[in-house]
Motif scaffolding. Structure first.
Motif, short mmCIF file in Angstrom:
data_model
loop_
_atom_site.label_atom_id
_atom_site.label_comp_id
_atom_site.label_asym_id
_atom_site.label_seq_id
_atom_site.Cartn_x
_atom_site.Cartn_y
_atom_site.Cartn_z
N ARG A 133 0.85 -1.19 0.00
CA ARG A 133 0.00 0.00 0.00
C ARG A 133 0.89 1.24 0.00
O ARG A 133 1.83 1.35 0.80
CB ARG A 133 -0.92 0.00 1.21
N ALA A 134 0.57 2.17 -0.89
CA ALA A 134 1.37 3.38 -1.02
C ALA A 134 0.49 4.52 -1.50
O ALA A 134 -0.50 4.30 -2.21
CB ALA A 134 2.54 3.16 -1.99
N PRO A 135 0.84 5.75 -1.15
CA PRO A 135 0.06 6.91 -1.61
C PRO A 135 0.56 7.39 -2.97
O PRO A 135 1.64 7.02 -3.44
CB PRO A 135 0.33 7.95 -0.52
N GLY A 136 -0.23 8.24 -3.60
CA GLY A 136 0.16 8.79 -4.89
C GLY A 136 -0.76 9.92 -5.31
O GLY A 136 -1.65 10.35 -4.56
N THR A 137 -0.58 10.38 -6.51
CA THR A 137 -1.39 11.46 -7.08
C THR A 137 -1.78 11.12 -8.51
O THR A 137 -1.13 10.29 -9.17
CB THR A 137 -0.62 12.79 -7.06
#
Length: 471
Positions: free
Chosen positions: A172-176
């Motif tokens: 799980r990782a954040p992004g744009t």
């Protein structure tokens, strides 16, 4: 007489009266008396020393008892005692001879703090603690240790066999959200021009391919249009396809829309202005066109982007980068739309690491039919890194991780546990892959590992195991 003295005298009288009542009390009938049998007497008579829940639950009684559903508690004789007395007593038992009365022989004494230090005779450590006796049958040459049934029951030790499982690991990782670079177009002038009129199109407006944007007058375009019209209407050159093709190509090089060229061919007149249209469906990101303005060659009038397909740029931690590969399925959730999921696949892994955040960028292509995913919107991505193939795995709680080494306790039966070093693989779903050290079906301890570690001197056992492997 003072109050404290009076209170002391009253307490003494009450104690004396209680002793007299106990001595003078008549004996109760034997049928109603509860016999408390000492360990020595129970050993000889075989009578139960306590009663245990029939399901093995940690519920005990000194007298016969029933469960809520009416079943009798199980009688436990002295021979099956689970030994609730701590085996690590401060007063060591004397070592017995081979011809003793049946007591276990003490082989040696080990350090009470778990250090790899033993002694053939009773001794104390530097803090004054007695060394713990180790009896015959409690140790073995293979580095395994033995835990009494009482301690196994009290600490809740449970075992589970190593089995083939599909280990699903989700990173799980954040992004744009970013625009697809291949779906962005600009409307720019290739010759000196003047803006005569601008359509009712502003930044943020949605346009379709061919929709009018502005009307432009350009001397270069008018000259090229007149030349083309002369070529296709002249009696000398109208029959030569090459002449007409070259003149038309000049208009195309000036980026005149195809619709405007077709209008010239149909009307057979040179227009005073040329209508510029949108090159694609999309959102107007930038509008610089103003009525009456003069535009130099290369001036950008509009910038239009297609949002039907967008990119999710995910920042994956450096430690997880080795599990990421192209083609892995990804689920993206936008923080602005809870419960809505977008699916895609890993398209590109950028070949660089951000030195400030120690993350790598991964690109996922997402379909955006509703146009709700907007540029620079925050999203969270779950990347499925599992291979889908079954691997040998055990519960994560079974692994003792010291940082440099990982080990598990293999249950050999009869309370005997063997610490074994293992090599781990992927983790996911509460399980961890075992790449080396175990075989399918090996029972491993999945609970109370740390209590066993404190009891059995795991570090010393692993050290001996490692030294044996090097020989």
């Amino acid at each position: 007489m003072t109050r404290p003295v009076a209170a002391s005298l009253a307490a003494a009288l009450i104690a004396a009266a209680g002793i007299a009542l106990v001595i003078a009390a008549p004996q109760r009938p034997a049928a109603r008396a509860v016999a408390v049998i000492g360990p020595a007497a129970a050993e000889e008579s075989g009578a139960p020393i306590y009663y245990q829940d029939p399901d093995g639950k940690p519920s005990y009684s000194l007298v016969p008892r029933k469960t809520p559903d009416g079943r009798d508690f199980r009688a436990v004789p002295a021979g099956a005692d689970v030994s609730f007395d701590d085996e690590q007593t401060t007063t060591p038992r004397p070592a017995t001879t081979a011809g003793g009365s049946g007591e276990r022989r003490i082989k040696y004494y080990r350090n009470p703090m778990g250090l790899p230090d033993t002694s053939p005779t009773p001794k104390k450590d530097s803090m004054g603690m007695d060394y713990i006796p180790v009896y015959e049958g409690e140790d073995s040459d293979d580095g395994s240790i033995k835990i009494s049934p009482g301690k196994i029951q009290r600490t809740g030790v449970k075992s589970e066999p190593a089995a083939m499982r599909v280990v699903r690991t989700a990173v799980r990782a954040p992004g744009t959200i970013a625009l697809d670079e291949r779906r962005i177009s600009v409307v720019a002038m290739r010759a000196e021009s003047f803006i005569l009129k601008v359509a009712d199109v502003t930044t943020g407006s949605h346009v379709v391919k061919g929709q009018p944007l502005m009307e432009v007058y350009s001397p270069s375009v008018s000259s090229a249009a007149a030349e083309y019209l002369t070529t296709i209407t002249s009696k000398t050159t109208s029959g030569d396809v090459q002449y007409g093709r070259g003149s038309r190509q000049r208009l195309m090089n000036l980026d005149v829309p195809d619709a405007a060229i077709s209008a010239i061919e149909k009307s057979r007149t040179v227009p005073t202005s040329i209508g510029w249209t949108s090159p694609r469906d999309g959102i107007v990101l930038e509008r610089n066109a103003i009525e009456g303005m003069r535009v130099e060659p290369g001036g950008v009038m509009f910038r239009i982007a297609d949002h039907s397909t967008v990119w999710a740029l995910i920042d994956v931690a450096e430690r997880d980068l080795g599990m990421i590969a192209k083609g892995q399925p990804v689920t993206v959730r936008a923080r602005s739309f809870p419960g809505r999921e977008f699916t895609g696949k890993v398209q590109v892994i950028y070949p660089e690491i951000n030195k400030e955040t120690r993350t790598a960028r991964v690109r996922i292509e997402l379909q955006n039919p509703d146009l709700i995913l907007l540029h620079d919107m925050y999203v969270d991505a779950d990347i499925d890194t599992g291979s889908g193939e079954a691997v040998l795995a055990v519960p994560e709680s079974a692994v003792m991780d010291t940082g440099s080494r990982q080990a598990v306790f293999v249950d050999k039966g009869q309370g005997r546990l063997e610490p074994r070093e293992v090599k781990l693989g992927h983790r996911g779903g509460g399980f961890v892959e075992i790449r080396r050290g175990l075989a399918e079906g090996d029972a491993v301890v999945v609970s109370a590992n740390f209590l066993i570690d404190a009891e059995s001197n795991l570090k010393a056992a692993l050290k001996g195991f490692g030294e044996g492997a090097q020989q």
